[in-house]
Design a protein around this motif. Structure first.
Motif, PDB file in Angstrom:
ATOM      1  N   PRO A 155      -6.733   1.987  -4.234  1.00 11.75           N
ATOM      2  CA  PRO A 155      -7.429   2.646  -3.103  1.00 11.75           C
ATOM      3  C   PRO A 155      -8.953   2.638  -3.254  1.00 11.75           C
ATOM      4  O   PRO A 155      -9.640   3.301  -2.487  1.00 11.75           O
ATOM      5  N   SER A 198      -8.602   2.478   2.232  1.00 14.78           N
ATOM      6  CA  SER A 198      -7.379   3.287   2.257  1.00 14.78           C
ATOM      7  C   SER A 198      -6.314   2.714   3.167  1.00 14.78           C
ATOM      8  O   SER A 198      -5.191   3.223   3.199  1.00 14.78           O
ATOM      9  N   ASP A 199      -6.639   1.662   3.911  1.00 13.52           N
ATOM     10  CA  ASP A 199      -5.638   1.070   4.787  1.00 13.52           C
ATOM     11  C   ASP A 199      -5.784  -0.452   4.783  1.00 13.52           C
ATOM     12  O   ASP A 199      -6.734  -1.008   4.208  1.00 13.52           O
ATOM     13  N   GLY A 247       1.370   5.807  -7.229  1.00 11.22           N
ATOM     14  CA  GLY A 247       0.067   5.953  -7.853  1.00 11.22           C
ATOM     15  C   GLY A 247      -0.450   4.681  -8.485  1.00 11.22           C
ATOM     16  O   GLY A 247      -1.078   4.715  -9.545  1.00 11.22           O
ATOM     17  N   LYS A 266      -2.213   0.465  -7.997  1.00 16.64           N
ATOM     18  CA  LYS A 266      -3.256  -0.227  -7.264  1.00 16.64           C
ATOM     19  C   LYS A 266      -2.712  -1.511  -6.650  1.00 16.64           C
ATOM     20  O   LYS A 266      -1.713  -2.066  -7.094  1.00 16.64           O
ATOM     21  N   VAL A 269       0.839  -1.204   0.000  1.00 17.78           N
ATOM     22  CA  VAL A 269       0.000   0.000   0.000  1.00 17.78           C
ATOM     23  C   VAL A 269       0.870   1.248   0.000  1.00 17.78           C
ATOM     24  O   VAL A 269       0.585   2.226  -0.723  1.00 17.78           O
ATOM     25  N   ASN A 270       1.948   1.236   0.797  1.00 17.90           N
ATOM     26  CA  ASN A 270       2.837   2.402   0.843  1.00 17.90           C
ATOM     27  C   ASN A 270       3.489   2.657  -0.511  1.00 17.90           C
ATOM     28  O   ASN A 270       3.566   3.802  -0.976  1.00 17.90           O
ATOM     29  N   THR A 324       0.921   3.927  -2.933  1.00 16.39           N
ATOM     30  CA  THR A 324       0.586   5.333  -2.658  1.00 16.39           C
ATOM     31  C   THR A 324       1.621   6.266  -3.265  1.00 16.39           C
ATOM     32  O   THR A 324       1.288   7.295  -3.866  1.00 16.39           O
ATOM     33  N   GLN A 325       2.901   5.908  -3.122  1.00 15.48           N
ATOM     34  CA  GLN A 325       3.975   6.744  -3.655  1.00 15.48           C
ATOM     35  C   GLN A 325       3.979   6.753  -5.184  1.00 15.48           C
ATOM     36  O   GLN A 325       4.246   7.784  -5.809  1.00 15.48           O
TER      37      GLN A 325
END
Length: 892
Positions: free
Chosen positions: A593, A597-598, A491, A493, A484-485, A488-489
């Motif tokens: 996401p 989100s977590d 962009g 999935k 996930v991290n 997120t960085q």
């Protein structure tokens, strides 16, 4: 000694002469020996001198001789007198005592020079004789001496020994004084000799006292006492230190042998007595270590040594010896032995080096750990163990820590003799001497190889599932959070697929956990081999798996993976039970996401989607949607409401569906089917609440409720005179394998007093597949009660002739899916249906078809010899009130 110069008429104040003066005043002593004329004789004075000298001490020597010279000078009417002693003949001379009115300060020097230059070289007088000095005929040296003595004449009486003159008595007179007679000279010479002997004796006594004092100090420092045993008189003389060792006053000087034995420890008394007896009988020394117990109760360890004393005839008259308190020494030696034992036997390696890090000693564990023998390392630098894995800075840090704190402790990699590099847990401690100088370093280490292996194993166990060797939930959470991290960085999935195997619990319950475990292992291996290395395949527990997909581009990519997983299940599993098993799976999918989100939200929503897949027929997948969360919440609420419904008799009801004979159309029985009349929602179909009951473990309670209601209804019909018929009640697999069914039904039959042949229990194939002792006992117990047994939904599960042959089953029920396929031009359905009918007849079993809805289905079943059926074609399930008497009496 410092020369004293009292005036001639002064009186000595020494203790000895004071006593003589007191005696003289009482008519004793000096008056005891007088001449005819009544005068005191010289012999009396010398006798008094002797009496004084008998009590003279070193500190009163000068005063006592001075008093004697005063009395002699008075008696001889002399102007002066002195006693001179030359030690070692002439090397060191000393004016012991001098008296006179006008004696110069340099008198000692003048006398010493006169002795050195004249008396020590001239031999004109004989030893034991005397020398007279006269001013009229004096040589310069004599004249100087007379002037110093303030006398006209003088007589010098030498003191002699075997080695020659060692001193003298020198008395000065006036010119008019007549010379001394030979008798008086002889008496004075004796006096002079007595002064020398007295001084010599006191010197020797002083030396002896010094030596005794030194001996006492030495004994005290060494904690050694000495003693002498007079065996004849049974007296043991002891020194002060001996008394101290036995915790007695230092003033105690003697004890008896019996008193000595009172101190010996009771456990050592016999041995000590035996040693002493042998020593005296064999006239030999003794040496032993034993314990004593002092008056305070303290136990001491002493070392006693002794030798015997024999008289001229060889008879034993005594013993002399020493006793040393070695309690502390013994304790130190004991601690040293303990330390040596630890050093030799400890499992930790120990190495001792000098201050230059050269090896001085190693223990056996050092060799067993490193492989280096003592000969390999003694005198060598400890650096020979270096592994090469650490930098120079690392070793400098160790040295700095030892220098600053006195020790270093930590993990280090070193080398064995065979070259193997291994981890150690090492402690280095410096050793300093009394001058605070480093003398040695001690290294204590343990081999951490197994600990490292254990740590790796523990690390693996804490992160991987022990059964499948897949990542467990802890590692899953960590990897998913990392994915996930990164996503997120960058962009991107992340896909999460929650997997739950359909009806896996039935496999565990019927075939046993070993079979279930093998299936899980095989499924895990299939996924791991088929999916990408970058994909995480984890087992959360039970039959719950999770797949994490990184770098996901689209929903289609995740759908493809879900299809791959489902296709993996189309191949049967061999779990070691003699037949192949098929199993399905329900999959729930979330995307980051989009659906969370977590980590927690993604996994939770994937579970929600997976449960929705189960609700919609199982063996497929569902993507998460927001509506699903509400559905899960409703499902949870429904489970809670079902628990409440079981506590009330008005919500749950049994509906009955007739079972009809295909030959004559008569009703031969009914199947009891459960319905829930919800207070708010109305009737809830079994397809909705039974899965909820199964998920919440409520099936045994629901089955028990259904059995009780059905038995009571049978009792009503039997009391009303109805013809015999079958009332079928479904028993779920959890209820069947849980145990206690036979006893519960026995109590219910006793309570209702019904004919048990009316009751038929429908059991699924899964519950019968594994012939365990419990399954056999349950089936035998049910048959003994007289109830009928039917296999429900036959052909959909693990169909096997083995259990039909092994168990006393009465009826087979053909599943509705085969009935519906039999008239829809599906050859597979017709073949299965006819096969089941023929097999049942061949085994002597009744056969009943479920779900008959059309006349065509009915005709197909009749044409192929099926005996009975049930379904909407004849009647749907209805409440007992709507089950008309006409239908039940249709058999007429």
């Amino acid at each position: 000694m410092t020369a004293v110069k009292p005036v001639l008429d002064s009186l000595s104040v020494s203790e000895g002469w004071s006593r003589i003066e007191r005696e003289a005043g009482e008519g004793i002593s000096l008056n005891a020996v007088r001449s005819v004329s009544g005068e005191i004789r010289l012999e009396a004075i010398l006798e008094c001198c002797l009496r004084v000298f008998l009590t003279t001490r070193t500190d009163t020597l000068c005063a006592d001789i001075e008093g004697a010279l005063l009395h002699i000078a008075r008696y001889l009417k002399a102007r002066s007198a002195l006693v001179f002693v030359a030690e070692d003949g002439h090397l060191i001379s000393e004016l012991l005592v001098s008296i006179g009115a006008k004696l110069p300060e340099e008198l000692p020097h003048i006398v010493n020079e006169y002795w050195r230059k004249n008396l020590n070289t001239e031999r004109h007088y004989e030893l034991g004789g005397s020398k007279v000095l006269r001013r009229a005929a004096a040589i310069p040296a004599d004249l100087e001496l007379l002037n110093a003595l303030d006398s006209d004449n003088a007589i010098l009486l030498p003191v002699s020994s075997q080695d020659g003159a060692v001193g003298c008595l020198l008395i000065g007179f006036e010119q008019s004084q007549p010379p001394l007679s030979n008798r008086r000279q002889a008496l004075l010479a004796t006096f002079a000799q007595l002064c020398f002997f007295l001084q010599d004796r006191l010197t020797m006594m002083s030396q002896i006292e010094d030596r005794e004092q030194l001996l006492r100090q030495t004994e005290r420092l060494a904690n050694i006492g000495s003693w002498q045993d007079d065996v004849i008189n049974d007296v043991i003389k002891i020194t002060p230190q001996t008394a101290v060792i036995f915790e007695q006053e230092e003033s105690l000087t003697t004890v008896s042998l019996s008193r000595f034995f009172e101190y010996v420890h009771p456990d050592d008394s016999e041995r000590v007595a035996k040693t002493l007896t042998e020593s005296m009988q064999q006239r030999k020394p003794s040496d032993m270590i034993y314990r004593i117990v002092t008056d305070s109760g303290a136990v001491k360890v002493v070392h006693g040594r002794a030798d015997v004393i024999l008289d001229l005839d060889g008879q034993l008259i005594g013993r002399v010896g020493s006793v040393q308190d070695i309690t502390e020494q013994q304790a130190k030696e004991h601690r040293l032995r303990q330390a040596m034992t630890v050093f030799e036997s400890t499992m930790e390696g120990v190495v001792i080096t000098d201050s230059q890090n050269r090896v001085e000693a190693i223990n056996p564990a050092f060799t067993s750990i490193t492989g280096f023998e003592e000969a390999d390392v003694l005198g060598q630098s400890i650096s020979l163990l270096n592994s090469g894995r650490h930098s120079k800075t690392f070793y400098e840090g160790i040295a700095r820590s030892v220098q600053e704190r006195g020790y270093w402790r930590g993990e280090i990699w070193n080398r064995r003799k065979n070259g193997q590099i291994y981890p150690q847990w090492l402690t280095i401690t410096e050793v300093k001497d009394a001058q605070n100088r480093v003398t040695n370093y001690v290294g204590v280490f343990s081999d951490m190889s197994r600990i490292k292996e254990s740590e790796e194993q523990l690390e693996h166990l804490s992160n991987y599932d022990s059964l499948t060797n897949l990542p467990n939930r802890a590692l899953l959470l960590s990897r998913l959070e990392g994915a996930v991290n990164v996503a997120t960085q960058k962009g991107r999935k992340v896909g999460v697929i929650a997997i739950d195997l359909d009806h896996f619990k039935h496999i565990n319950d019927s075939l046993g956990h070993p079979a279930g475990d093998r299936l899980l292992q095989e499924f895990a291996q299939r996924m791991r081999q088929r999916l990408r290395d970058s994909d995480t395949v984890a087992r959360q527990g039970g039959d719950d798996f999770v797949v994490v997909l990184e770098n996901v581009i689209s929903h289609e990519q995740v759908s493809n993976v879900a299809d791959i997983i489902l296709n993996l299940l189309r191949t049967p599993f061999d779990v070691g039970v003699g037949q192949e098993l098929y199993i399905g799976a329900s999959l729930g999918i979330t995307l980051f996401p989009d659906h969370g989100s977590d980590v927690t939200q993604l996994l939770s929503n994937a579970d929600v989607a997976m449960y929705q897949a189960k609700q919609h027929g199982r063996n497929h997948y569902q993507f998460y949607s927001n509506d699903m969360t509400q559905a899960v919440s409703d499902r949870l609420e429904l489970g809670n409401q079902l628990r409440v419904a079981l506590q009330h008799d008005n919500e749950l009801q049994l509906y009955y569906q007739p079972q009809v004979c295909l030959i004559d159309g008569h009703i031969v029985g009914v199947e009891a089917l459960m319905r829930w009349h919800h207070p708010q929602e109305g009737i809830i179909a079994p397809g909705r609440f039974l899965p909820v009951a199964e998920d919440n473990g409520l099936m045994p309670e629901l089955d028990g409720w259904a059995l009780r209601v059905a038995c009571h209804q049978i009792a009503v019909w039997q009391n009303e005179g109805f013809e015999p018929m079958i009332v079928a009640v479904n028993i779920s697999q959890p209820t069947f394998v849980a145990g206690g069914l036979v006893e519960r039904l026995r109590r219910l039959l006793d309570e209702t007093q019904i004919d048990p042949s009316w009751l038929e229990l429908e059991i699924t194939e899964g519950a019968l597949l594994e012939p365990s002792t419990q399954v056999l006992d349950t089936l035998n117990g049910l048959k003994e009660l007289g109830v009928m047994l039917a296999v429900d939904d036959f052909g959909t599960g693990y169909s096997s002739l083995a259990y039909l042959h092994r168990y006393r089953v009465d009826k087979l029920k053909i599943d509705r899916s085969f009935v519906q396929q039999s008239v829809e031009d599906q050859e597979e359905g017709r073949v299965i249906t006819t096969t089941i009918i023929n097999m049942a007849k061949g085994l002597g079993l009744q056969v009943l078809a479920e779900g008959v809805e059309t006349e065509a289905q009915l005709n197909f079943l009749r044409d192929n010899g099926c005996e009975s059926y049930q379904g909407f074609y004849f009647s749907k399930p209805v409440p007992v009130a709507e089950l008309t008497l006409e239908k039940l009496k249709a058999i007429e």
